[in-house]
Design an enzyme around this catalytic site. Structure first.
Site, PDB file in Angstrom:
ATOM      1  N   SER A 295      14.873 -46.060  17.115  1.00 44.98           N
ATOM      2  CA  SER A 295      15.365 -45.215  16.062  1.00 44.98           C
ATOM      3  C   SER A 295      16.466 -45.828  15.201  1.00 44.98           C
ATOM      4  O   SER A 295      16.759 -45.310  14.128  1.00 44.98           O
ATOM      5  CB  SER A 295      15.891 -43.915  16.674  1.00 44.98           C
ATOM      6  OG  SER A 295      16.972 -44.189  17.549  1.00 44.98           O
TER       7      SER A 295
ATOM      8  N   SER B 260      15.982 -48.067  21.380  1.00 39.96           N
ATOM      9  CA  SER B 260      16.272 -47.914  19.947  1.00 39.96           C
ATOM     10  C   SER B 260      17.174 -48.960  19.322  1.00 39.96           C
ATOM     11  O   SER B 260      17.338 -48.975  18.112  1.00 39.96           O
ATOM     12  CB  SER B 260      16.869 -46.537  19.672  1.00 39.96           C
ATOM     13  OG  SER B 260      15.826 -45.611  19.572  1.00 39.96           O
TER      14      SER B 260
ATOM     15  N   LYS C 248      25.288 -46.543  12.768  1.00 33.77           N
ATOM     16  CA  LYS C 248      24.161 -45.600  12.886  1.00 33.77           C
ATOM     17  C   LYS C 248      24.686 -44.173  12.721  1.00 33.77           C
ATOM     18  O   LYS C 248      25.755 -43.831  13.253  1.00 33.77           O
ATOM     19  CB  LYS C 248      23.503 -45.774  14.259  1.00 33.77           C
ATOM     20  CG  LYS C 248      22.218 -44.970  14.441  1.00 33.77           C
ATOM     21  CD  LYS C 248      21.585 -45.284  15.800  1.00 33.77           C
ATOM     22  CE  LYS C 248      20.294 -44.537  16.033  1.00 33.77           C
ATOM     23  NZ  LYS C 248      19.680 -44.858  17.328  1.00 33.77           N
TER      24      LYS C 248
HETATM   25  N1  GLN Z   1      11.680 -44.421  21.022  1.00 34.55           N
HETATM   26  C1  GLN Z   1      12.309 -43.777  22.138  1.00 34.55           C
HETATM   27  C2  GLN Z   1      12.299 -42.286  21.957  1.00 34.55           C
HETATM   28  O1  GLN Z   1      11.808 -41.848  20.970  1.00 34.55           O
HETATM   29  C3  GLN Z   1      13.680 -44.294  22.320  1.00 34.55           C
HETATM   30  C4  GLN Z   1      14.653 -43.717  21.374  1.00 34.55           C
HETATM   31  C5  GLN Z   1      16.028 -44.234  21.545  1.00 34.55           C
HETATM   32  O2  GLN Z   1      16.264 -45.215  22.236  1.00 34.55           O
HETATM   33  N2  GLN Z   1      16.956 -43.521  20.940  1.00 34.55           N
HETATM   34  O3  GLN Z   1      12.768 -41.556  22.783  1.00 34.55           O
END
Ligand code: GLN
Length: 475
Positions: free
Chosen positions: A150, A174, A75
């Protein structure tokens, strides 16, 4: 064709070891798949260095470690020395870190091969990979749908055989949410099990790096490689169990006490998901597990608490992108203040700005006690809900997401709707627990993810239970 990549890591390792295939063939096929793909899973490819490494391994390695020569996608918020780390943001478009994240050092020492840096929501803020400054990633099941986020690039790349495994990061879901949307296995480790050194910080008390793979076995192999205490990360913790996950995999779930929390099956959950998770529980019961109804009463506050804490920490972490120390700076400005202002104005996307503003608001004097402090107290209540539940059960089974993968564009203009896609994942991060998402079935040709949540450092049990389910359903 996916001749080589549609398999698991130990099978590939066997083929490399016996020279049935060369590492160069494996890496060449990986890049063939990537070049043919329209998913936009990667921001940066590392083709030249990957092929060079493959050729040297073909000459010099006996492939004695399971990960030697294995293609892995990273990532793009995890630093690899001398390659761009953009975090999906314009502000870091040209940032090239001079150091490796600890997880990268560990994988490098085993001679795993980095294929490239995968697409993500900007600074890992989002649930669909649409918030990237480098265009969205598409879902491998259906290109009109989001892959989740994400870590959408990492999940899509594994499903589409553009690498065999990947690393993601999970602050509020994410790893698990995109794993669910792409039909793969995503493991969010206990807070502190994996070093965060070299992971670009979003919300430091919640962030964890973890594996995204085809199956539980591969997840165990990757976790073995990356887990462990790190002097460079004072929040990393020593767990005696590290380094054993793969060898100790055991699909026995007889007498395993599984809790089903009623708060995860309420209004808003798609009926097909509810049904599939309950039938997953039944299948486990038929294999000897015992099901318990449990309650996690503070679940209803989780989204609000998560978004207060995550944005507060993000607003502090992102203050460093001021045009001076890292990345983008506007070409001209009248004075220092306007340089700061316009650099951030142009460098950050909409969602990141929204979060910085929300977080700054929650931390302001006068509001601090009412918002941030209160959120920290409720965070403790959420954690103690789990502690109470784990007095009765060994593991908790829930859906990973309330819906199937949604359409590209469907939620991007409605942040609240987007935030609700994390409703089943954020509590785990607030409590610092480990959790895994695996594909438990399909509906209308789309994958459904089940989530298992465990006590701190119970990754082995999560992997064993997932492995057990894979065995049960393969019959
Ligand atoms: N979707 C969540 C957010 O936008 C989690 C994101 C993540 O785990 N990086 O904060």
């Amino acid at each position: 064709m996916n001749r080589l990549l549609n398999t698991d890591i130990s099978t590939l390792n066997q083929k490399l070891k016996t020279r049935e295939i060369t590492c160069t063939e494996l890496i060449t096929e990986t890049f063939n798949n990537i070049h043919k793909s329209k998913l936009n899973s990667y921001i940066t490819l590392m083709e030249e260095s990957a092929l060079k490494k493959a050729s040297s391994l073909d000459k010099n390695s006996d492939f004695n470690h399971l990960l030697t020569g294995i293609p892995i996608a990273i990532k793009d918020n995890i630093c690899i020395r001398n390659f761009p780390t953009t975090c999906g943001s314009k502000i870091l478009k040209d940032f090239i870190p001079p150091y490796n994240a600890t997880v990268i050092d560990k994988l490098e020492s085993l001679n795993a091969i980095f294929v490239g840096k995968t697409n993500l929501d900007e600074f890992a803020m989002g649930s669909s990979t649409e918030n990237s400054a480098f265009n969205p990633t598409l879902n491998p099941y259906n290109p009109n749908l989001v892959p989740g986020g994400s870590s959408g690039g990492s999940a899509a790349t594994v499903k589409a055989n553009e690498s065999i495994c990947a690393l993601g990061s999970d602050t509020g879901g994410s790893i698990r949410q995109p794993a669910a949307f792409c039909g793969v296995v995503g493991l969010k480790p206990t807070y502190g099990l994996v070093s965060r050194y070299g992971l670009v910080a979003f919300a430091s008390s919640l962030d964890q790096i973890g594996p995204i793979t085809h199956c539980a076995k591969d997840s165990a192999i990757l976790l073995d490689a990356i887990a462990g205490e790190d002097p460079k990360d004072s929040t990393s913790r020593n767990s005696k169990q590290t380094g054993q996950y793969f060898n100790k995999l055991n699909p026995e779930i007889k007498n395993l006490k599984i809790g089903i929390p009623k708060e995860y099956f309420v209004e808003g959950i798609a009926p097909e998901i509810k049904e599939k998770i309950l039938s997953t529980a039944k299948l486990m019961e038929q294999s000897g597990a015992v099901l318990y109804d449990i309650s996690l009463p503070n679940t209803e506050y989780a989204i609000a608490i998560y978004y207060l804490i995550a944005t507060a920490e993000a607003s502090s972490n992102l203050a460093r992108y001021d045009g001076v120390k890292y990345g983008y700076r506007i070409p001209e400005s009248e004075n220092l203040k306007t340089m700061y202002e316009f650099t951030k104005e142009q460098g950050f996307g909409k969602e990141v700005k929204r979060r910085i503003m929300l977080g700054t608001f929650g931390l302001q004097s006068g509001y601090y006690d009412e918002y941030y402090n209160k959120a920290c107290k409720v965070r403790n209540l959420i954690a103690s809900d789990f502690e109470t539940a784990f007095k009765k059960v060994d593991i908790i089974l829930t859906p990973s997401t309330p819906t199937l993968p949604f359409k590209i564009g469907e939620r991007i203009t409605d942040p609240l709707q987007m935030y609700l896609s994390d409703i089943f994942t954020v509590s785990v991060n607030l409590a610092g627990l480990p959790a895994i998402s695996f594909k438990c079935g399909e509906y209308n040709g789309l994958p459904i993810g089940a989530q298992l949540i465990g006590k701190p450092f119970s990754e082995q049990l999560l992997l064993n239970t997932t492995y057990a389910y894979e065995q049960i359903t393969a019959i």
